[in-house]
Scaffold this active site. Structure first.
Site, PDB file in Angstrom:
ATOM      1  N   SER A 189       0.923 -10.008  -0.402  1.00 49.22           N
ATOM      2  CA  SER A 189       0.694  -8.565  -0.368  1.00 49.22           C
ATOM      3  C   SER A 189       0.892  -7.897   0.983  1.00 49.22           C
ATOM      4  CB  SER A 189      -0.724  -8.258  -0.867  1.00 49.22           C
ATOM      5  OG  SER A 189      -1.679  -8.866  -0.015  1.00 49.22           O
TER       6      SER A 189
ATOM      7  N   LYS B  65       0.803  -1.223   0.000  1.00 51.91           N
ATOM      8  CA  LYS B  65       0.000   0.000   0.000  1.00 51.91           C
ATOM      9  C   LYS B  65       0.839   1.278   0.000  1.00 51.91           C
ATOM     10  CE  LYS B  65      -4.457  -1.205   0.209  1.00 51.91           C
ATOM     11  NZ  LYS B  65      -5.513  -0.655  -0.646  1.00 51.91           N
TER      12      LYS B  65
END
Length: 505
Positions: free
Chosen positions: A305, A51
């Site tokens: 992720s 992110k």
């Protein structure tokens, strides 16, 4: 068109704060699955998630005047940390609105990077609404976690790195999907540069907003969203991300909670790192893809992720791992209530290992046991066990896919309803994990119905799993449901669930 993202991705400013993460071979998993399995290690970023890329790239595209106003975002964790670190790097004030249910580890991480945390509401949507209110009142700049071209371009640098790092054969890339920012950026880049490489989006089974949107060819808002993989718990795919994804991805897969837990263990076995549920989601989809398509000798890559998970959640994850790998069956079996019956039952299992055994004396004639048994990996091992026991005249109910049995019953076996409770209705809830949630329930319940059963187990998640029995007649069901609808806690009636009937009723 998605091609417009190529220049944006190539020009994206992310490496002032982000690192080029490695692509690691999952050697143990590759050998087990007869394919070359690769992991793109975005869990190694400074904020333990990809992110950071999108947040910083968006910040770099703000004017000096916009930066002076400060930035605001709504996030339950990873986007919040990425934006806080980006703002710290650029000397910009950042306000992060987080749901009150956000795990403390994520709140502390945002504060440690200089972000101002405002706790508001129980859900992302409530937090987002308040963040947008701050934009109107104070003129702050809202940084969306996924539905923004600059954020998508920043996440797309993951795809750019993958193609630079894997120059040989690459059959498919598996990408986790929540709002779709990472998937849109990665798919736009890969399908333009190497269109022969498949890009497969992976969602949780209980939060599959992209899958529904692809089927209906329009964005749909899900009525309920599962919260186990909180990093991808999104009710509606982004508008811009869907525009890109519908033209670039080769398919959408889903994975259930047990399959995600098994993938977390796979990543740990090969890397000694612990992925968060959303972080292991892509690998869960990859494994399912191999099983469904019978792949052998292919090179398949999953994006790991993120690694922002509460330590307390590991209890729950480890509990579900063996089932996710299809190496454990959870069964209810009726055996005679007499000496030697348990020994005879164990003999019937052969060399299979018993992983769990729960029993309490119920009657002089029959014993109802709740048992976990190790089986050969793959769906056939479970069905073969059930058929073998049935062939020996054992009444068997397979509860391996029964959520209530796995969440609650296994911890409550033996608690049959006493004779004093003539009639009982059973409900399963998700309570917000915050002080006052239980008191709110009890206060609104009042004295109308007596609680005859209550089971709660903390799994370190945003929502607690609760099982409640209410001493009530069947004809009161409609009145109870009116009360529960007003309470607005997600619930399911389980009065007819066979696990309840066998062990608690």
């Amino acid at each position: 068109m998605p091609q417009s993202y190529i220049k944006k991705i190539l020009d994206a400013r992310v490496y002032d704060v982000a690192i080029v993460t490695p692509v690691d071979e999952a050697r143990l998993l590759s050998k087990r699955l007869n394919n070359n399995i690769l992991l793109k290690r975005e869990d190694l970023q400074p904020v333990f998630s990809f992110k950071l890329r999108g947040a910083y790239n968006k910040m770099m595209h703000l004017t000096e005047e916009e930066r002076a106003k400060g930035v605001v975002a709504a996030s339950a964790g990873n986007h919040a940390q990425g934006l806080a670190l980006s703002a710290l790097k650029l000397g910009v004030k950042a306000t992060i609105v987080m749901p009150k249910t956000t795990p403390q580890i994520k709140v502390d991480a945002v504060r440690s990077r200089g972000g101002k945390v405002v706790l508001h509401g129980d859900t992302y949507d409530e937090a987002s609404g308040y963040a947008k209110k701050l934009v109107e009142e104070k003129g702050m700049v809202y940084v969306h976690p996924y539905d923004d071209p600059e954020v998508i371009a920043g996440q797309g640098t993951v795809g750019m790195e993958i193609l630079r790092q894997v120059t040989g054969p690459l059959d498919a890339v598996f990408v986790p999907v929540g709002g779709g920012g990472l998937a849109a950026g990665v798919a736009a880049y890969i399908k333009y540069v190497r269109p022969e490489v498949k890009v497969i989006a992976v969602e949780p089974e209980d939060a599959a907003c992209l899958k529904v949107a692809m089927e209906k060819q329009r964005r749909v808002t899900l009525k309920e969203v599962g919260l186990f993989a909180d990093g991808v718990a999104v009710a509606q795919i982004g508008k811009e991300t869907f525009r890109v994804l519908r033209k670039t991805i080769d398919g959408v897969m889903t994975a259930n909670t047990d399959e995600i837990c098994a993938a977390i263990k796979d990543i740990f076995d090969d890397t000694r790192s612990i992925a968060e549920p959303a972080g292991a989601l892509a690998l869960a989809g990859l494994k399912k893809y191999i099983e469904e398509n019978g792949c052998e000798g292919q090179t398949l890559l999953a994006i790991d992720s993120g690694a922002n998970t509460n330590f307390d959640r590991l209890r729950y994850i480890s509990e579900r791992t063996e089932i996710g790998e299809q190496r454990e069956a959870i069964l209810s079996v009726t055996i005679p209530e007499r000496p030697g019956s348990f020994k005879k039952f164990c003999a019937a299992l052969g060399k299979r290992n018993i992983t769990e055994f729960n029993y309490r004396f119920g009657s002089a004639r029959e014993a109802q046991i709740f048992v976990g048994v190790s089986v050969a990996s793959g769906g056939d091992g479970r069905s073969e066990l059930v058929e073998a026991l049935q062939a020996l005249d054992y009444p068997v109910v397979d509860m391996t896919d029964n959520e209530m049995a796995k969440l609650h019953i296994r911890h409550m076996v033996g608690g049959h309803r006493p004779e004093a409770v003539i009639s009982e209705l059973l409900y399963r809830f998700e309570f917000p994990e915050r002080p006052g949630a239980l008191m709110n329930f009890l206060t609104k319940l009042g004295n109308r119905w007596n609680i005859s059963l209550f089971h709660y187990r903390n799994h370190g998640a945003a929502y607690g799993r609760v099982l409640v029995g209410l001493q009530a007649a069947p004809e009161e069901r409609k009145d109870i449901e009116v009360f529960l609808d007003k309470l607005a806690y997600p619930y399911h009636e389980e009065s007819d669930n066979p696990a309840y009937q066998l062990f608690l009723s």
